[in-house]
Design a protein around this motif. Structure first.
Motif, PDB file in Angstrom:
ATOM      1  N   ALA A 168     -25.610  45.545  80.199  1.00 48.88           N
ATOM      2  CA  ALA A 168     -25.097  44.492  81.075  1.00 48.88           C
ATOM      3  C   ALA A 168     -25.059  43.130  80.383  1.00 48.88           C
ATOM      4  N   VAL A 169     -25.987  42.886  79.480  1.00 49.49           N
ATOM      5  CA  VAL A 169     -26.048  41.598  78.794  1.00 49.49           C
ATOM      6  C   VAL A 169     -24.767  41.322  77.991  1.00 49.49           C
ATOM      7  N   PHE A 170     -24.046  42.368  77.603  1.00 48.84           N
ATOM      8  CA  PHE A 170     -22.824  42.205  76.820  1.00 48.84           C
ATOM      9  C   PHE A 170     -21.552  42.163  77.664  1.00 48.84           C
ATOM     10  N   GLU A 171     -21.641  42.422  78.959  1.00 53.25           N
ATOM     11  CA  GLU A 171     -20.446  42.486  79.810  1.00 53.25           C
ATOM     12  C   GLU A 171     -19.553  41.250  79.740  1.00 53.25           C
ATOM     13  N   PRO A 172     -20.113  40.041  79.662  1.00 50.97           N
ATOM     14  CA  PRO A 172     -19.221  38.867  79.639  1.00 50.97           C
ATOM     15  C   PRO A 172     -18.476  38.651  78.320  1.00 50.97           C
ATOM     16  N   TYR A 173     -18.801  39.423  77.303  1.00 50.53           N
ATOM     17  CA  TYR A 173     -18.240  39.177  75.969  1.00 50.53           C
ATOM     18  C   TYR A 173     -17.083  40.105  75.649  1.00 50.53           C
ATOM     19  N   ASP A 174     -16.045  39.514  75.062  1.00 47.78           N
ATOM     20  CA  ASP A 174     -14.898  40.303  74.603  1.00 47.78           C
ATOM     21  C   ASP A 174     -15.102  40.836  73.192  1.00 47.78           C
ATOM     22  N   ARG A 175     -15.960  40.177  72.427  1.00 45.98           N
ATOM     23  CA  ARG A 175     -16.175  40.563  71.042  1.00 45.98           C
ATOM     24  C   ARG A 175     -17.663  40.577  70.739  1.00 45.98           C
ATOM     25  N   LEU A 176     -18.097  41.645  70.082  1.00 42.94           N
ATOM     26  CA  LEU A 176     -19.482  41.757  69.632  1.00 42.94           C
ATOM     27  C   LEU A 176     -19.482  42.021  68.137  1.00 42.94           C
ATOM     28  N   VAL A 177     -20.472  41.469  67.453  1.00 38.34           N
ATOM     29  CA  VAL A 177     -20.677  41.766  66.037  1.00 38.34           C
ATOM     30  C   VAL A 177     -21.989  42.523  65.947  1.00 38.34           C
ATOM     31  N   TYR A 178     -21.913  43.734  65.410  1.00 39.31           N
ATOM     32  CA  TYR A 178     -23.103  44.553  65.187  1.00 39.31           C
ATOM     33  C   TYR A 178     -23.419  44.515  63.696  1.00 39.31           C
ATOM     34  N   VAL A 179     -24.708  44.332  63.370  1.00 40.48           N
ATOM     35  CA  VAL A 179     -25.128  44.276  61.971  1.00 40.48           C
ATOM     36  C   VAL A 179     -26.410  45.090  61.812  1.00 40.48           C
ATOM     37  N   ASP A 180     -26.426  46.030  60.860  1.00 43.28           N
ATOM     38  CA  ASP A 180     -27.649  46.764  60.539  1.00 43.28           C
ATOM     39  C   ASP A 180     -28.723  45.802  60.035  1.00 43.28           C
ATOM     40  N   THR A 181     -29.961  46.214  60.137  1.00 46.07           N
ATOM     41  CA  THR A 181     -31.065  45.350  59.731  1.00 46.07           C
ATOM     42  C   THR A 181     -31.198  45.201  58.214  1.00 46.07           C
ATOM     43  N   ASP A 182     -30.518  46.041  57.448  1.00 43.78           N
ATOM     44  CA  ASP A 182     -30.629  45.938  55.983  1.00 43.78           C
ATOM     45  C   ASP A 182     -29.509  45.106  55.353  1.00 43.78           C
ATOM     46  N   VAL A 183     -28.763  44.371  56.171  1.00 46.54           N
ATOM     47  CA  VAL A 183     -27.648  43.559  55.687  1.00 46.54           C
ATOM     48  C   VAL A 183     -28.134  42.145  55.384  1.00 46.54           C
ATOM     49  N   ILE A 184     -27.686  41.629  54.266  1.00 41.57           N
ATOM     50  CA  ILE A 184     -27.994  40.259  53.873  1.00 41.57           C
ATOM     51  C   ILE A 184     -26.674  39.492  53.827  1.00 41.57           C
ATOM     52  N   PHE A 185     -26.614  38.372  54.528  1.00 38.69           N
ATOM     53  CA  PHE A 185     -25.409  37.545  54.530  1.00 38.69           C
ATOM     54  C   PHE A 185     -25.549  36.407  53.542  1.00 38.69           C
ATOM     55  N   ASN A 186     -24.460  36.114  52.819  1.00 36.99           N
ATOM     56  CA  ASN A 186     -24.447  34.965  51.931  1.00 36.99           C
ATOM     57  C   ASN A 186     -23.400  33.943  52.374  1.00 36.99           C
ATOM     58  N   ARG A 187     -22.987  34.047  53.620  1.00 35.89           N
ATOM     59  CA  ARG A 187     -22.076  33.086  54.247  1.00 35.89           C
ATOM     60  C   ARG A 187     -22.246  33.182  55.753  1.00 35.89           C
ATOM     61  N   SER A 188     -21.585  32.329  56.489  1.00 34.21           N
ATOM     62  CA  SER A 188     -21.756  32.282  57.934  1.00 34.21           C
ATOM     63  C   SER A 188     -21.183  33.522  58.609  1.00 34.21           C
ATOM     64  N   ILE A 189     -21.956  34.101  59.479  1.00 31.54           N
ATOM     65  CA  ILE A 189     -21.480  35.263  60.243  1.00 31.54           C
ATOM     66  C   ILE A 189     -20.387  34.855  61.221  1.00 31.54           C
ATOM     67  N   THR A 190     -20.290  33.575  61.532  1.00 31.26           N
ATOM     68  CA  THR A 190     -19.221  33.077  62.401  1.00 31.26           C
ATOM     69  C   THR A 190     -17.854  33.403  61.817  1.00 31.26           C
ATOM     70  N   ASP A 191     -17.737  33.352  60.477  1.00 28.82           N
ATOM     71  CA  ASP A 191     -16.476  33.698  59.824  1.00 28.82           C
ATOM     72  C   ASP A 191     -16.078  35.135  60.140  1.00 28.82           C
ATOM     73  N   LEU A 192     -17.048  36.023  60.186  1.00 30.24           N
ATOM     74  CA  LEU A 192     -16.780  37.426  60.518  1.00 30.24           C
ATOM     75  C   LEU A 192     -16.379  37.563  61.985  1.00 30.24           C
ATOM     76  N   ALA A 193     -17.075  36.876  62.852  1.00 30.96           N
ATOM     77  CA  ALA A 193     -16.784  36.954  64.284  1.00 30.96           C
ATOM     78  C   ALA A 193     -15.392  36.424  64.607  1.00 30.96           C
ATOM     79  N   ASP A 194     -14.862  35.556  63.755  1.00 33.60           N
ATOM     80  CA  ASP A 194     -13.545  34.960  64.006  1.00 33.60           C
ATOM     81  C   ASP A 194     -12.384  35.733  63.383  1.00 33.60           C
ATOM     82  N   VAL A 195     -12.646  36.851  62.726  1.00 32.37           N
ATOM     83  CA  VAL A 195     -11.583  37.646  62.112  1.00 32.37           C
ATOM     84  C   VAL A 195     -10.646  38.161  63.198  1.00 32.37           C
ATOM     85  N   GLU A 196      -9.331  38.104  62.930  1.00 31.25           N
ATOM     86  CA  GLU A 196      -8.359  38.598  63.904  1.00 31.25           C
ATOM     87  C   GLU A 196      -8.495  40.109  64.054  1.00 31.25           C
TER      88      GLU A 196
END
Length: 154
Positions: free
Chosen positions: A34-62
């Motif tokens: 239910a916590v996700f119902e209001p969202y049109d887009r979700l980003v799922y990331v495994d716990t072993d992932v390391i980001f070297n840039r903003s995850i916002t860039d990924l969330a904004d991909v068309e």
């Protein structure tokens, strides 16, 4: 930040995590939380992932498909993977470590429900195999730098 207890929901399913934790199947429940119902887009990331840039860039991909995922090069070049998953020859295969989910399309097409059904039938390759079959032809690739895997390269 909000912590969501999914333990009761997980008990509703008899997922077999093999050598992994049953928590790997949480991504298959995004449409049931239910916590996700209001969202049109979700980003799922495994716990072993390391980001070297903003995850916002990924969330904004068309998104032009219900799911966006990176190729898993190790299995992409291994045709036996498609045989074990009963996929068409030459079908693309993705790694589910980073997913951008188009929730309206996923809900409308019942894709996560289909993935759960497959996972409960013990499809090979655990939840990732179930996702690959359920989303076959219904996903697009992202730039490989979002999910660069060095453990399979020489």
């Amino acid at each position: 930040m909000k912590i969501v207890d999914v333990s009761d929901l997980m008990k509703e399913f008899d997922f077999d995590p093999g050598h992994l934790s049953v928590a790997t199947y949480i991504r298959l429940l995004a449409d049931k939380l239910a916590v996700f119902e209001p969202y049109d887009r979700l980003v799922y990331v495994d716990t072993d992932v390391i980001f070297n840039r903003s995850i916002t860039d990924l969330a904004d991909v068309e998104l032009n498909a219900p799911l966006l995922a990176a190729h898993d090069e190790q299995t992409y070049f291994d045709p036996s993977c498609r045989v074990s998953l009963e996929m068409e020859p030459g079908s693309s295969h993705f790694n589910a470590g980073i997913l951008v989910l188009n929730m309206p399309m996923i809900r409308a097409e019942g894709l996560l429900e289909r993935a759960r059904e497959l996972a409960l039938r013990r499809v090979p390759k655990l939840d990732q195999g179930a996702l690959n079959i359920a989303f076959a032809g219904r996903w697009q690739t992202m730039h490989p730098l979002w999910n660069l895997q060095t453990n399979y390269s020489s």
